[in-house]
Design an enzyme around this catalytic site. Structure first.
Site, PDB file in Angstrom:
ATOM      1  N   TYR A  38      55.050  16.197  41.790  1.00  0.00           N
ATOM      2  CA  TYR A  38      53.834  15.119  41.625  1.00  0.00           C
ATOM      3  C   TYR A  38      53.564  14.921  42.471  1.00  0.00           C
ATOM      4  CZ  TYR A  38      54.732  13.676  36.639  1.00  0.00           C
ATOM      5  OH  TYR A  38      54.505  13.427  35.753  1.00  0.00           O
TER       6      TYR A  38
ATOM      7  N   ARG B 257      49.159   8.654  38.729  1.00  0.00           N
ATOM      8  CA  ARG B 257      50.712   8.282  39.058  1.00  0.00           C
ATOM      9  C   ARG B 257      51.226   9.743  39.990  1.00  0.00           C
ATOM     10  NH1 ARG B 257      55.881   7.213  38.060  1.00  0.00           N
ATOM     11  NH2 ARG B 257      57.283   9.098  36.997  1.00  0.00           N
TER      12      ARG B 257
ATOM     13  N   HIS C  51      61.841   9.555  39.025  1.00  0.00           N
ATOM     14  CA  HIS C  51      61.663  10.478  39.086  1.00  0.00           C
ATOM     15  C   HIS C  51      63.578  11.274  39.129  1.00  0.00           C
ATOM     16  CE1 HIS C  51      57.325  11.532  39.544  1.00  0.00           C
ATOM     17  NE2 HIS C  51      57.728  11.842  38.589  1.00  0.00           N
TER      18      HIS C  51
ATOM     19  N   ARG D 214      54.046   4.639  35.422  1.00  0.00           N
ATOM     20  CA  ARG D 214      53.377   5.671  34.322  1.00  0.00           C
ATOM     21  C   ARG D 214      52.974   4.698  33.221  1.00  0.00           C
ATOM     22  NH1 ARG D 214      59.168   7.059  34.289  1.00  0.00           N
ATOM     23  NH2 ARG D 214      59.176   9.217  34.310  1.00  0.00           N
TER      24      ARG D 214
ATOM     25  N   HIS E 197      46.892   9.613  33.687  1.00  0.00           N
ATOM     26  CA  HIS E 197      48.172  10.514  34.808  1.00  0.00           C
ATOM     27  C   HIS E 197      48.150  10.378  36.508  1.00  0.00           C
ATOM     28  CE1 HIS E 197      52.411  11.056  34.155  1.00  0.00           C
ATOM     29  NE2 HIS E 197      52.234  12.396  34.496  1.00  0.00           N
TER      30      HIS E 197
ATOM     31  N   LYS F 281      60.975   6.026  30.940  1.00  0.00           N
ATOM     32  CA  LYS F 281      60.950   7.571  29.927  1.00  0.00           C
ATOM     33  C   LYS F 281      62.215   8.273  30.001  1.00  0.00           C
ATOM     34  CE  LYS F 281      58.750  11.940  30.053  1.00  0.00           C
ATOM     35  NZ  LYS F 281      57.225  12.794  30.223  1.00  0.00           N
TER      36      LYS F 281
END
Length: 292
Positions: free
Chosen positions: A279, A247, A270, A157, A244, A189
């Protein structure tokens, strides 16, 4: 009262939402990983007419009206969901920790009416966009070129990249060696630290960087990275791509290389396979060769 089952509603009927939000900001928010973000949501709630109401009078219909109003104002679904999540936690905290046992949580009454998140982005680098992007970044100068390569190679990230420190690198010869193949990300995160393997391209990117005296790998802040990336994309004639999205590109490349979903999740950080799926975007053109 004689049976000992009476639950007083006095405090819930005398505490306004604004007062409860002040208490939440003082007692609960400081323990959050990003208190400044939550403080912004609290200020937003306190600016609502609903904040003048006492907690005991707030019902599910008030939440439904709030959702409808925010949607009509053009507020995104995820922002509304985060606002409701904060209020829900406030009511649960008031009920369990502040002695307001009689208080009902109005957010739970509108679970089926919460706005659904939009379909996840599936933007990937197309055709010669990667080469054009890197050429433009090189012309732009500074760290943005290596940052783009690093993002594609690690699936990190933006904030995680900006917070990198040399001391978090490790390799066969110990911390801070020039052949480091593993990076520790202590703050993420999701709140769970993780260690990620580094590709040879990622290692080469690191080896080409100068050592900063403050211990940070990069000098750019998250917002500066996004601004520089936008300028690079504009100069390269690339539309609809965000930093982003790199990613997404990285996670998809890991899957295309044969990494299992659990392995991809370990690298990207994740928590669920659903998020890995969100993703990871395969290109049909890249799968043709694997068919009989």
């Amino acid at each position: 009262m004689d049976r000992g089952v009476f639950v007083s509603r006095a405090e819930a009927e005398n505490t306004t939402l604004a007062e409860a939000l002040d208490r939440y900001l003082t007692e609960v928010t400081p323990g959050k990983r990003r208190p400044e973000n939550e403080a912004g949501f609290i200020r937003r709630w306190q600016a609502q007419p609903l904040a003048r109401r006492v907690l005991a009078t707030i019902r599910g219909k008030d939440m439904a009206a709030y959702i409808q109003q925010r949607q009509s104002d053009g507020v995104g679904a995820n922002t509304i969901r985060l606002e409701l999540a904060l209020l829900s936690h406030l009511f649960n905290t008031a009920r369990t920790a502040w002695g307001m046992e009689s208080l009902a949580n109005p957010v739970e009454a509108v679970k089926g009416q919460r706005p659904k998140l939009p379909q996840g982005r599936d933007r990937r680098l197309r055709d010669d966009e990667c080469a054009r992007l890197l050429t433009s970044a090189q012309a732009y100068g500074g760290e943005i070129g290596p940052l783009i390569t690093w993002a594609i190679e690690t699936a990190m990230r933006r904030g995680e990249i900006a917070a990198m420190r040399w001391e978090h690198l490790d390799g066969p010869s110990g911390p801070q060696c020039r052949q480091a193949r593993v990076l520790l990300i202590p703050e993420t995160k999701t709140g769970t630290p993780r260690r990620i393997p580094l590709s040879t391209a990622a290692v080469a990117t690191l080896n080409a960087l100068p050592r900063r005296p403050d211990g940070h790998v990069w000098s750019m802040r998250p917002d500066s990275i996004s601004q520089a990336f936008e300028r690079v994309c504009k100069a390269a004639g690339i539309e609809g791509l965000t930093f982003h999205d790199l990613r997404h590109e990285a996670a998809s490349r890991l899957s295309e290389k044969g990494f299992e979903a659990m392995e991809v999740a370990a690298i990207t950080g994740h928590k669920t396979m659903q998020m890995v799926k969100r993703y990871t975007h395969f290109r049909a053109e890249d799968l043709v060769g694997r068919l009989d």
